[in-house]
Design a protein around this motif. Sequence first.
Motif, PDB file in Angstrom:
ATOM      1  N   LYS A 116      24.156  73.600  10.679  1.00 17.38           N
ATOM      2  CA  LYS A 116      25.471  73.806  10.073  1.00 17.38           C
ATOM      3  C   LYS A 116      26.505  74.108  11.147  1.00 17.38           C
ATOM      4  N   GLU A 117      26.187  75.034  12.042  1.00 13.49           N
ATOM      5  CA  GLU A 117      27.117  75.392  13.116  1.00 13.49           C
ATOM      6  C   GLU A 117      27.335  74.214  14.063  1.00 13.49           C
ATOM      7  N   TYR A 118      26.258  73.446  14.298  1.00 12.13           N
ATOM      8  CA  TYR A 118      26.364  72.267  15.157  1.00 12.13           C
ATOM      9  C   TYR A 118      27.361  71.264  14.587  1.00 12.13           C
ATOM     10  N   GLU A 119      27.264  70.992  13.299  1.00 12.67           N
ATOM     11  CA  GLU A 119      28.158  70.025  12.651  1.00 12.67           C
ATOM     12  C   GLU A 119      29.608  70.501  12.680  1.00 12.67           C
ATOM     13  N   GLN A 120      29.823  71.792  12.579  1.00 17.19           N
ATOM     14  CA  GLN A 120      31.182  72.338  12.647  1.00 17.19           C
ATOM     15  C   GLN A 120      31.803  72.081  14.020  1.00 17.19           C
ATOM     16  N   SER A 176      30.760  69.811  16.243  1.00 16.78           N
ATOM     17  CA  SER A 176      30.839  68.366  16.448  1.00 16.78           C
ATOM     18  C   SER A 176      32.091  67.786  15.797  1.00 16.78           C
ATOM     19  N   LYS A 177      32.409  68.257  14.586  1.00 16.65           N
ATOM     20  CA  LYS A 177      33.601  67.791  13.875  1.00 16.65           C
ATOM     21  C   LYS A 177      34.865  68.225  14.599  1.00 16.65           C
ATOM     22  N   ARG A 178      34.820  69.428  15.160  1.00 17.93           N
ATOM     23  CA  ARG A 178      35.985  69.953  15.874  1.00 17.93           C
ATOM     24  C   ARG A 178      36.303  69.121  17.111  1.00 17.93           C
ATOM     25  N   LYS A 215      34.987  69.528  26.240  1.00 19.34           N
ATOM     26  CA  LYS A 215      33.890  69.525  25.274  1.00 19.34           C
ATOM     27  C   LYS A 215      32.735  70.391  25.761  1.00 19.34           C
ATOM     28  N   LYS A 216      32.443  70.326  27.049  1.00 21.61           N
ATOM     29  CA  LYS A 216      31.375  71.143  27.617  1.00 21.61           C
ATOM     30  C   LYS A 216      31.663  72.626  27.400  1.00 21.61           C
ATOM     31  N   ASN A 217      32.897  73.037  27.681  1.00 22.23           N
ATOM     32  CA  ASN A 217      33.261  74.450  27.533  1.00 22.23           C
ATOM     33  C   ASN A 217      33.137  74.914  26.085  1.00 22.23           C
ATOM     34  N   GLU A 223      22.676  68.834  27.675  1.00 18.27           N
ATOM     35  CA  GLU A 223      22.282  67.910  26.600  1.00 18.27           C
ATOM     36  C   GLU A 223      21.067  68.450  25.857  1.00 18.27           C
ATOM     37  N   ALA A 224      20.107  69.002  26.598  1.00 22.45           N
ATOM     38  CA  ALA A 224      18.907  69.577  25.975  1.00 22.45           C
ATOM     39  C   ALA A 224      19.276  70.786  25.107  1.00 22.45           C
ATOM     40  N   ARG A 225      20.200  71.600  25.581  1.00 18.17           N
ATOM     41  CA  ARG A 225      20.636  72.770  24.810  1.00 18.17           C
ATOM     42  C   ARG A 225      21.339  72.352  23.514  1.00 18.17           C
ATOM     43  N   ILE A 226      22.184  71.320  23.609  1.00 21.31           N
ATOM     44  CA  ILE A 226      22.917  70.849  22.432  1.00 21.31           C
ATOM     45  C   ILE A 226      21.947  70.308  21.377  1.00 21.31           C
ATOM     46  N   LEU A 227      20.916  69.579  21.814  1.00 20.43           N
ATOM     47  CA  LEU A 227      19.911  69.063  20.871  1.00 20.43           C
ATOM     48  C   LEU A 227      19.155  70.200  20.189  1.00 20.43           C
ATOM     49  N   LEU A 228      18.827  71.239  20.949  1.00 21.23           N
ATOM     50  CA  LEU A 228      18.139  72.393  20.369  1.00 21.23           C
ATOM     51  C   LEU A 228      19.060  73.124  19.394  1.00 21.23           C
ATOM     52  N   PHE A 229      20.337  73.185  19.738  1.00 18.85           N
ATOM     53  CA  PHE A 229      21.341  73.807  18.870  1.00 18.85           C
ATOM     54  C   PHE A 229      21.422  73.054  17.540  1.00 18.85           C
ATOM     55  N   LYS A 230      21.347  71.725  17.624  1.00 16.59           N
ATOM     56  CA  LYS A 230      21.379  70.887  16.420  1.00 16.59           C
ATOM     57  C   LYS A 230      20.159  71.152  15.538  1.00 16.59           C
ATOM     58  N   ASP A 231      19.000  71.334  16.160  1.00 16.81           N
ATOM     59  CA  ASP A 231      17.762  71.565  15.394  1.00 16.81           C
ATOM     60  C   ASP A 231      17.717  72.966  14.781  1.00 16.81           C
TER      61      ASP A 231
END
Length: 325
Positions: A179-183, A185-187, A203-205, A167-175
């Motif tokens: 753009k890549e995060y939103e792609q 997330s939409k997928r 989803k984790k993988n 979860e911490a990694r995903i939040l950092l990825f979002k920050d």
Amino acid sequence: MSNTQDNLLQQQLAELVKVGVGGKFKDTKDYTKKIQEEIEFEEKMIRGGIDRYKHLVTEAQAKKQESTTMYGLFHQQKYIDKLSSLIHLKVEKIDTGQVGTHHIAVKKIVQCLPKSAFNEDTKKMSNNQAIFDTCSLIILKNVIDGISSDCTLNKLSIIIGNALMLEARILLFKDQKKKEYEQVSKRLEGKNVPQKTNRWQYKKNVWVYCMNRHELQFDDWTKEHRLHLGVQMIHLCELLGLVKVGNMKLNKTKTITYVQPTPKIIKEIKNFNIKNEALFPKYLPMLMPPRKWTSPFIGGYYGKKHNFENKPEEIAHALQSSKSK
């Protein structure tokens, strides 16, 4: 005039009761027999729904996915606020130096919070305990997934620690790479996830693959920190009465610490299943037209709840009484 109309109405109602369903019956017993057939049919539908419910629970337990069952979702909703409050209190104690060295790893959980959880000027954590709801949901999910089977404390602690680090990694990825995060997330929305799979694992993988592909710069938590963080979160669940931690001696020199459900939670799950397993019958066309709904609880099927005795004579009498009113 009114007496004549009342008598005529009573005669018409009596005739309607005799007609029943599918044509005129010879007598009231014939009508009662039809009701008996309907009740037996309804009981088969309810029994089929109970069997299906129990099958889904057994399957979820075998796959260690109890958090996806009805009672799993219910308990996540029930305890999420309480757990968030305990986590918030624990982090505040760490900030003021009121805990020992083994509790310092809990501070890692702050990395799972979005920027909106902190004051922009002072960078101080919000006093709203709801900022930890996502973390609480992750913890409860992993605790409930194996609540019907014993799991070692170390194993479950590492699982929780890994989930929070993700979860911490995903939040950092979002920050860092919005753009890549939103792609990604939409997928992972809705129907894009394969149906016949463990959705959370899939989803984790995907998240791990995409973050590694885009070379996300994240300092992984050490195994010791993940272990200590997980142990502290399990301890908070223990305070809520969800689980208990106990030692099991295998031999003279080896003792293993297990995480087990408390008698309280076992009883809650049992009662929940008894109340809810009959609420989703295998719906099939009725043999008789459904009863009119006279209240939110009376109508549709002819029979009562599955744990009540259904007597055709009583139901026939109730139908006649309702028609005569």
